[in-house]
Design a protein around this motif. Structure first.
Motif, PDB file in Angstrom:
ATOM      1  N   TYR A   1       0.844  -1.196   0.000  1.00  0.00           N
ATOM      2  CA  TYR A   1       0.000   0.000   0.000  1.00  0.00           C
ATOM      3  C   TYR A   1       0.874   1.237   0.000  1.00  0.00           C
ATOM      4  O   TYR A   1       1.606   1.512   0.946  1.00  0.00           O
ATOM      5  CB  TYR A   1      -0.915   0.004   1.225  1.00  0.00           C
ATOM      6  N   ASP A   2       0.782   1.995  -1.088  1.00  0.00           N
ATOM      7  CA  ASP A   2       1.534   3.237  -1.225  1.00  0.00           C
ATOM      8  C   ASP A   2       0.703   4.407  -0.691  1.00  0.00           C
ATOM      9  O   ASP A   2       1.143   5.160   0.166  1.00  0.00           O
ATOM     10  CB  ASP A   2       1.904   3.454  -2.698  1.00  0.00           C
ATOM     11  N   SER A   3      -0.495   4.548  -1.225  1.00  0.00           N
ATOM     12  CA  SER A   3      -1.348   5.671  -0.846  1.00  0.00           C
ATOM     13  C   SER A   3      -2.715   5.489  -1.499  1.00  0.00           C
ATOM     14  O   SER A   3      -2.957   4.507  -2.201  1.00  0.00           O
ATOM     15  CB  SER A   3      -0.720   7.002  -1.304  1.00  0.00           C
ATOM     16  N   GLY A   4      -3.590   6.474  -1.292  1.00  0.00           N
ATOM     17  CA  GLY A   4      -4.895   6.461  -1.940  1.00  0.00           C
ATOM     18  C   GLY A   4      -6.015   6.031  -1.023  1.00  0.00           C
ATOM     19  O   GLY A   4      -5.828   5.154  -0.174  1.00  0.00           O
ATOM     20  N   GLU A   5      -7.186   6.648  -1.213  1.00  0.00           N
ATOM     21  CA  GLU A   5      -8.360   6.297  -0.419  1.00  0.00           C
ATOM     22  C   GLU A   5      -9.471   5.707  -1.279  1.00  0.00           C
ATOM     23  O   GLU A   5      -9.936   4.600  -1.020  1.00  0.00           O
ATOM     24  CB  GLU A   5      -8.868   7.528   0.349  1.00  0.00           C
ATOM     25  N   ASP A   6      -9.880   6.407  -2.323  1.00  0.00           N
ATOM     26  CA  ASP A   6     -10.913   5.852  -3.206  1.00  0.00           C
ATOM     27  C   ASP A   6     -10.413   4.592  -3.906  1.00  0.00           C
ATOM     28  O   ASP A   6     -11.154   3.625  -4.071  1.00  0.00           O
ATOM     29  CB  ASP A   6     -11.322   6.890  -4.255  1.00  0.00           C
TER      30      ASP A   6
ATOM     31  N   ASP B   1       6.208   4.410   3.497  1.00  0.00           N
ATOM     32  CA  ASP B   1       6.204   5.581   4.370  1.00  0.00           C
ATOM     33  C   ASP B   1       6.833   6.783   3.675  1.00  0.00           C
ATOM     34  O   ASP B   1       8.047   6.814   3.447  1.00  0.00           O
ATOM     35  CB  ASP B   1       6.964   5.254   5.658  1.00  0.00           C
ATOM     36  N   TYR B   2       6.003   7.753   3.337  1.00  0.00           N
ATOM     37  CA  TYR B   2       6.498   9.017   2.776  1.00  0.00           C
ATOM     38  C   TYR B   2       5.325   9.985   2.702  1.00  0.00           C
ATOM     39  O   TYR B   2       4.171   9.599   2.861  1.00  0.00           O
ATOM     40  CB  TYR B   2       7.103   8.831   1.378  1.00  0.00           C
ATOM     41  N   GLY B   3       5.614  11.244   2.434  1.00  0.00           N
ATOM     42  CA  GLY B   3       4.559  12.227   2.241  1.00  0.00           C
ATOM     43  C   GLY B   3       3.998  12.762   3.545  1.00  0.00           C
ATOM     44  O   GLY B   3       4.452  12.438   4.644  1.00  0.00           O
ATOM     45  N   GLU B   4       2.984  13.609   3.425  1.00  0.00           N
ATOM     46  CA  GLU B   4       2.399  14.271   4.581  1.00  0.00           C
ATOM     47  C   GLU B   4       1.591  13.315   5.442  1.00  0.00           C
ATOM     48  O   GLU B   4       1.413  13.536   6.635  1.00  0.00           O
ATOM     49  CB  GLU B   4       1.521  15.437   4.116  1.00  0.00           C
ATOM     50  N   ILE B   5       1.065  12.249   4.834  1.00  0.00           N
ATOM     51  CA  ILE B   5       0.315  11.249   5.597  1.00  0.00           C
ATOM     52  C   ILE B   5       1.304  10.227   6.131  1.00  0.00           C
ATOM     53  O   ILE B   5       2.007   9.574   5.365  1.00  0.00           O
ATOM     54  CB  ILE B   5      -0.748  10.567   4.716  1.00  0.00           C
TER      55      ILE B   5
ATOM     56  N   GLN C   1      -0.834   6.819  10.133  1.00  0.00           N
ATOM     57  CA  GLN C   1      -2.133   7.267   9.639  1.00  0.00           C
ATOM     58  C   GLN C   1      -2.630   6.358   8.516  1.00  0.00           C
ATOM     59  O   GLN C   1      -3.827   6.066   8.416  1.00  0.00           O
ATOM     60  CB  GLN C   1      -2.041   8.712   9.153  1.00  0.00           C
ATOM     61  N   LYS C   2      -1.713   5.899   7.677  1.00  0.00           N
ATOM     62  CA  LYS C   2      -2.092   4.974   6.613  1.00  0.00           C
ATOM     63  C   LYS C   2      -2.594   3.657   7.204  1.00  0.00           C
ATOM     64  O   LYS C   2      -3.591   3.092   6.745  1.00  0.00           O
ATOM     65  CB  LYS C   2      -0.905   4.719   5.685  1.00  0.00           C
ATOM     66  N   GLN C   3      -1.907   3.165   8.225  1.00  0.00           N
ATOM     67  CA  GLN C   3      -2.334   1.920   8.862  1.00  0.00           C
ATOM     68  C   GLN C   3      -3.702   2.093   9.503  1.00  0.00           C
ATOM     69  O   GLN C   3      -4.573   1.208   9.394  1.00  0.00           O
ATOM     70  CB  GLN C   3      -1.318   1.477   9.915  1.00  0.00           C
ATOM     71  N   GLN C   4      -3.908   3.222  10.161  1.00  0.00           N
ATOM     72  CA  GLN C   4      -5.199   3.478  10.790  1.00  0.00           C
ATOM     73  C   GLN C   4      -6.310   3.511   9.748  1.00  0.00           C
ATOM     74  O   GLN C   4      -7.403   2.959   9.967  1.00  0.00           O
ATOM     75  CB  GLN C   4      -5.162   4.799  11.556  1.00  0.00           C
ATOM     76  N   PHE C   5      -6.041   4.129   8.597  1.00  0.00           N
ATOM     77  CA  PHE C   5      -7.031   4.171   7.512  1.00  0.00           C
ATOM     78  C   PHE C   5      -7.384   2.765   7.051  1.00  0.00           C
ATOM     79  O   PHE C   5      -8.567   2.431   6.874  1.00  0.00           O
ATOM     80  CB  PHE C   5      -6.473   4.984   6.343  1.00  0.00           C
ATOM     81  N   LEU C   6      -6.377   1.922   6.877  1.00  0.00           N
ATOM     82  CA  LEU C   6      -6.616   0.555   6.422  1.00  0.00           C
ATOM     83  C   LEU C   6      -7.398  -0.248   7.465  1.00  0.00           C
ATOM     84  O   LEU C   6      -8.301  -1.019   7.132  1.00  0.00           O
ATOM     85  CB  LEU C   6      -5.286  -0.135   6.127  1.00  0.00           C
ATOM     86  N   GLU C   7      -7.058  -0.067   8.738  1.00  0.00           N
ATOM     87  CA  GLU C   7      -7.723  -0.805   9.805  1.00  0.00           C
ATOM     88  C   GLU C   7      -9.187  -0.407   9.956  1.00  0.00           C
ATOM     89  O   GLU C   7     -10.023  -1.219  10.382  1.00  0.00           O
ATOM     90  CB  GLU C   7      -6.986  -0.593  11.127  1.00  0.00           C
ATOM     91  N   GLN C   8      -9.504   0.840   9.590  1.00  0.00           N
ATOM     92  CA  GLN C   8     -10.871   1.330   9.762  1.00  0.00           C
ATOM     93  C   GLN C   8     -11.698   1.273   8.485  1.00  0.00           C
ATOM     94  O   GLN C   8     -12.897   1.563   8.519  1.00  0.00           O
ATOM     95  CB  GLN C   8     -10.835   2.769  10.295  1.00  0.00           C
ATOM     96  N   HIS C   9     -11.069   0.890   7.362  1.00  0.00           N
ATOM     97  CA  HIS C   9     -11.787   0.842   6.090  1.00  0.00           C
ATOM     98  C   HIS C   9     -12.851  -0.260   6.155  1.00  0.00           C
ATOM     99  O   HIS C   9     -12.528  -1.439   6.378  1.00  0.00           O
ATOM    100  CB  HIS C   9     -10.802   0.560   4.953  1.00  0.00           C
ATOM    101  N   PRO C  10     -14.117   0.078   5.951  1.00  0.00           N
ATOM    102  CA  PRO C  10     -15.195  -0.920   6.076  1.00  0.00           C
ATOM    103  C   PRO C  10     -15.015  -2.135   5.167  1.00  0.00           C
ATOM    104  O   PRO C  10     -15.318  -3.267   5.578  1.00  0.00           O
ATOM    105  CB  PRO C  10     -16.455  -0.128   5.676  1.00  0.00           C
ATOM    106  N   ALA C  11     -14.488  -1.912   3.964  1.00  0.00           N
ATOM    107  CA  ALA C  11     -14.374  -3.019   3.004  1.00  0.00           C
ATOM    108  C   ALA C  11     -13.265  -3.996   3.353  1.00  0.00           C
ATOM    109  O   ALA C  11     -13.240  -5.116   2.847  1.00  0.00           O
ATOM    110  CB  ALA C  11     -14.143  -2.462   1.594  1.00  0.00           C
TER     111      ALA C  11
END
Length: 314
Positions: free
Chosen positions: A200-205, A256-260, A264-274
């Motif tokens: 996982y590099d980045s991206g939400e949608d 790991d890079y960028g402003e995020i 925070q990326k791990q938290q996003f993945l852990e909370q992603h409903p799908a």
């Protein structure tokens, strides 16, 4: 056994010392082109953190007018920031033709999607008439030609070619041998089981990740895993979350890079409903590697060691 080990050690020491000096004019392959150098470049510009790191590790700082494409992405490590001190960054993101001309650049080390874009203003074809030779990052050649899956040989090829171009073959050989030894050390202890891995590099949608033509494919394989997207004929690419869920990775590698931040990326993945049914998320199996280690660079070895530890616990 002892005699063989001793011989190998002697060859490691003697090999770089026996490297032949470059004979100019020199012609090297760069993607689907051949580039000829009448002499070693003297005013080089490297793009992105990974290629800049290669140049510095080869001892080419005095041959560089600067670098580009680093601070704009916040991808620099503290150690490399120290190495870069005093070397000017000519563009925080993408340099222009004018950037290179104003600095009187005679050599540009970049890649496709690493500073150059197909059909863009900055390409080997646009720079050649200006007297600027371009060497393309081997892994990135997938954007302009058909090629096999990414491998560590891509990084070794770039180091070897840079060594020839700048007549520092001994240093290039030494760096390659050191990397090969560390990779071999990791692979001596890998089990037969190859866990499923998603990068996982980045991206939400949609998720920015890597198919079989990007360097993460080589890193995951070398660490004893299997890229869940190893059937995708692409380098860095985007996929739908449905594809990730369907392939159910057991481990997720976060770049790991960028402003995020990586956290925070791990938290996003852990909370992603799908993603709640995905093994890696359910078991909280994440590995974090820096951007420079995820792209062709000397730190590919560190990435392999970190991924192997995350996959196999050793």
């Amino acid at each position: 056994m002892i005699r063989s080990a001793l011989l190998a050690a002697l060859l490691l020491v003697a090999g770089p010392a026996l490297a032949e000096a470059t004979r100019y004019p020199l012609t090297v392959h760069s993607c689907n082109r051949e580039v000829t150098f009448a002499k070693a470049p003297e005013r080089a510009l490297s793009h992105d953190i990974n290629m800049t790191q290669m140049m510095l590790a080869l001892g080419l700082r005095t041959k560089m007018v600067g670098y580009s494409g680093v601070s704009g992405w916040k991808a620099v490590t503290p150690a490399l920031r120290k190495e870069l001190d005093g070397l000017p960054e000519l563009a925080s993101k993408y340099p222009s033709v004018e950037t290179l001309l104003n600095a009187n650049v005679d050599f540009f080390f970049a890649g496709w999607d690493y500073g150059m874009r197909v059909g863009g203003d900055l390409t080997p074809q646009s720079l050649a008439p200006l007297g600027i030779a371009v060497y393309e990052l081997t892994e990135s050649c997938a954007f302009v030609m058909k090629r096999p899956p990414a491998s560590l040989d891509d990084t070794y090829t770039d180091l070897r070619n840079l060594g020839r171009i700048f007549d520092v073959q001994a240093r290039a050989s030494q760096l390659i041998e050191q990397m090969q030894q560390r990779v071999a050390s990791v692979q001596q202890h890998l089990p037969a089981q190859r866990p499923r891995v998603f990068l996982y590099d980045s991206g939400e949608d949609r998720a920015m990740t890597s198919g079989r033509l990007g360097m993460p494919e080589a890193l995951i394989n070398a660490a004893g895993g299997r890229n869940i997207l190893d059937d995708i004929e692409a380098s860095w690419t985007r996929v739908n979350w449905e594809s990730v869920v369907e392939r159910n990775p057991e481990v997720i590698v976060i770049v790991d890079y960028g402003e995020i931040t990586a956290a925070q990326k791990q938290q996003f993945l852990e909370q992603h409903p799908a993603l709640q049914s995905v093994d890696a998320v359910r078991n909280r199996r994440f590995v974090v590697i820096p951007y420079v280690a995820a792209t062709p660079s000397l730190e590919n070895v560190e990435a392999i060691e970190a991924i192997a530890k995350g996959l196999h616990g050793a």
